[in-house]
Design an enzyme around this catalytic site. Sequence first.
Site, short mmCIF file in Angstrom:
data_model
loop_
_atom_site.label_atom_id
_atom_site.label_comp_id
_atom_site.label_asym_id
_atom_site.label_seq_id
_atom_site.Cartn_x
_atom_site.Cartn_y
_atom_site.Cartn_z
N GLY A 1 1.00 -1.30 -0.13
CA GLY A 1 0.19 -0.10 0.12
C GLY A 1 0.82 1.14 0.11
CB CYS B 1 -10.35 22.42 20.82
SG CYS B 1 -10.72 23.71 19.93
N1 LLP Z 1 -1.70 -6.17 3.90
C1 LLP Z 1 -2.34 -6.27 5.05
C2 LLP Z 1 -3.18 -7.43 5.81
C3 LLP Z 1 -2.28 -5.23 5.82
O1 LLP Z 1 -2.86 -5.31 7.10
C4 LLP Z 1 -1.52 -3.88 5.51
C5 LLP Z 1 -1.42 -2.68 6.21
C6 LLP Z 1 -1.21 -4.19 4.13
C7 LLP Z 1 -1.41 -5.13 3.42
C8 LLP Z 1 -0.50 -2.93 3.56
O2 LLP Z 1 0.75 -2.43 3.93
P1 LLP Z 1 1.78 -1.29 3.45
O3 LLP Z 1 2.51 -1.87 2.27
O4 LLP Z 1 0.90 -0.05 3.31
O5 LLP Z 1 2.64 -0.98 4.49
N2 LLP Z 1 -2.16 3.52 9.39
C9 LLP Z 1 -0.78 3.15 9.59
C10 LLP Z 1 -0.29 1.90 8.85
C11 LLP Z 1 -1.28 0.63 9.15
C12 LLP Z 1 -1.10 -0.64 8.23
C13 LLP Z 1 -2.02 -1.38 8.51
N3 LLP Z 1 -1.96 -2.69 7.55
C14 LLP Z 1 0.12 4.04 9.24
O6 LLP Z 1 -0.18 5.53 8.97
O7 LLP Z 1 1.45 4.29 9.55
#
Ligand code: LLP
Length: 424
Positions: free
Chosen positions: A277, A346
Site C-alpha cells: 500500500g 482543540c
Molecule cells: N496487507 C495487510 C494485511 C495489511 O494489514 C496492510 C497494512 C497491508 C497489506 C499494507 O501495508 P503497507 O504496504 O501499506 O505497509 N495506518 C498506519 C499503517 C497501518 C497498516 C495496516 N496494514 C500508518 O499510517 O502508518
Amino acid sequence: MDHFLYKNGVLHAEDVSVAEIAASVGTPFYVYSTATLTRHFRLFQEALAGMDHMICFAVKSNGNLAVLKVLGDLGAGMDVVSGGEYRRAKAARVPGERIVFSGVGKTREEMALVLEGGIRQFNVESEPELRALSEVASRLGKVAPIAIRVNPDVDAKTHEKIATGKSENKFGIPIAKARAVYAEAASLPGIDVVGIDVHIGSQLTDLEPFRAAYLKVADLYADLRADGHDIRRLDLGGGLGIPYTRSNEAPPLPMEYGQVIRETVGHLGCEIEIEPGRLISGNAGILVSSVIYLKEGEGRDFLILDAAMNDLVRPSMYGAHHDIIPVQEAEAASTAQPYDVVGPVCETGDTFAKARALPTLTDGDLVAFRSAGAYGAVMASEYNTRPMIPEVLVRGDHFAVIRARPTYEEILGRDSIPAWLSAE
Ligand code: LLP
C-alpha cells in the site's frame, strides 16, 4: 523519487502548479500524482518479473476510486479489508478475480457480498472465520478459495501499532497450529484451499524480518504439500517502508525486496501475491495547507495551519514525521527558523511537528506535507465538525477534483433529531 518538484520557484505536482490548485480548490486538500503511482507500481512489477505474480494494492492506504482506477488499469489487483473497500475496488472496475479479502473480522454479510461479486481468495485469520465462511459459501452454492494467514512470530522492527507478525498480535493463526487448521479447512464443504498468506507489519525498513517470515512460509509449504494440500499461491503481504525524510533515510528498494522473495520462496513454483500500500501511494501524495496565523509564543513560534489532526492523523497517532515544505520555494538566502506546526483542533495532540526548521513563513503562505498519499485521507475524520478535505488527482498538466469537499448541509443533514425531541 516522486513528481512533486519546484518549477520557477513554485511547487508543482507533475506539470501543475500547486498554488494554482490551491487557488481553484481552496485549502487544505490532498493532491496525488498519476506518474508517481504508476512508477511505484511498475517498480514492483519489475521486482517480480519472471515470477508468476499479482500485485494487490492495499486499498486501506488510499481508497479513492480514481487512484484505484489508475492502478487497476495498470493491471493491479486489490487487497481489501471490508465490504466497503470491496465495493470501492469493484466501482473502480477491478474484476473480482483480482481482489483478495483480508482482515480479522469479516462478517457473514461481507462474505456473502464478496462470494456473489467474485473473489480471488479470502485470507482467513481464524478457525471460527473458516467455519463461518464454509457455511456462507455452502448456503450460496459456492466454494470459497482461501489462503490461511499464518502468524510467523517474527519481529517486524517497526512501530508497535503497525507490527502484526508477533504472537501477541491479533492477526493470523500461530504457524505451529497451521497444519491442523489446514486439515480442517480441507474437510469443509464450502472451502477450497489455494494458498498461504502472511503479513508481518507496515513501514518495514529492514528486509531481514521479511526473510525470516518467508523462510517459515517455505517450510510450511513443504509440510502442507506433504499433507496433500494443493498449495499453489503464496500471499506475502505488504509492508515495505518508504523514506519519510529526504535526507538520510534509504529503506530497501522494491528490487531488493523482490530478491528476498526469489531467494526464500522463488523455487517453490507458486504464484506470488504481494499487498503493498504505502510504497505505491505514500510518496504519490501531498497535503497542502495554508498558514492561518503565525502566533508568537514564549520561546517558540506557532505556525497555525488550516489542516489539522483530523485531516492527517499520523503525527499525533504514531508520532510520525512528515516533511513540511513551502509551496513558494524558499530563497537560498533565507535562514531557517524553528516553528511548532499545529492545527486548529482543540487539543494539544493536534501538533504536526515541534521546533521544525522551516524558512520564514507568515499568514496566508502555503505549505505542503510530503509522503501523505498513504494513510492520510483514508484516516481522516470530521472531528471538530471540520469537513473532510478534497482530493485532487494530477496527470501531466491536468488536474481534477476526485473527492469534493462536502457542504455543511450534507454534514448536518446526516444527523436527525428524533420526533420526541422535535415536538418539544
Ligand atoms: N496487507 C495487510 C494485511 C495489511 O494489514 C496492510 C497494512 C497491508 C497489506 C499494507 O501495508 P503497507 O504496504 O501499506 O505497509 N495506518 C498506519 C499503517 C497501518 C497498516 C495496516 N496494514 C500508518 O499510517 O502508518
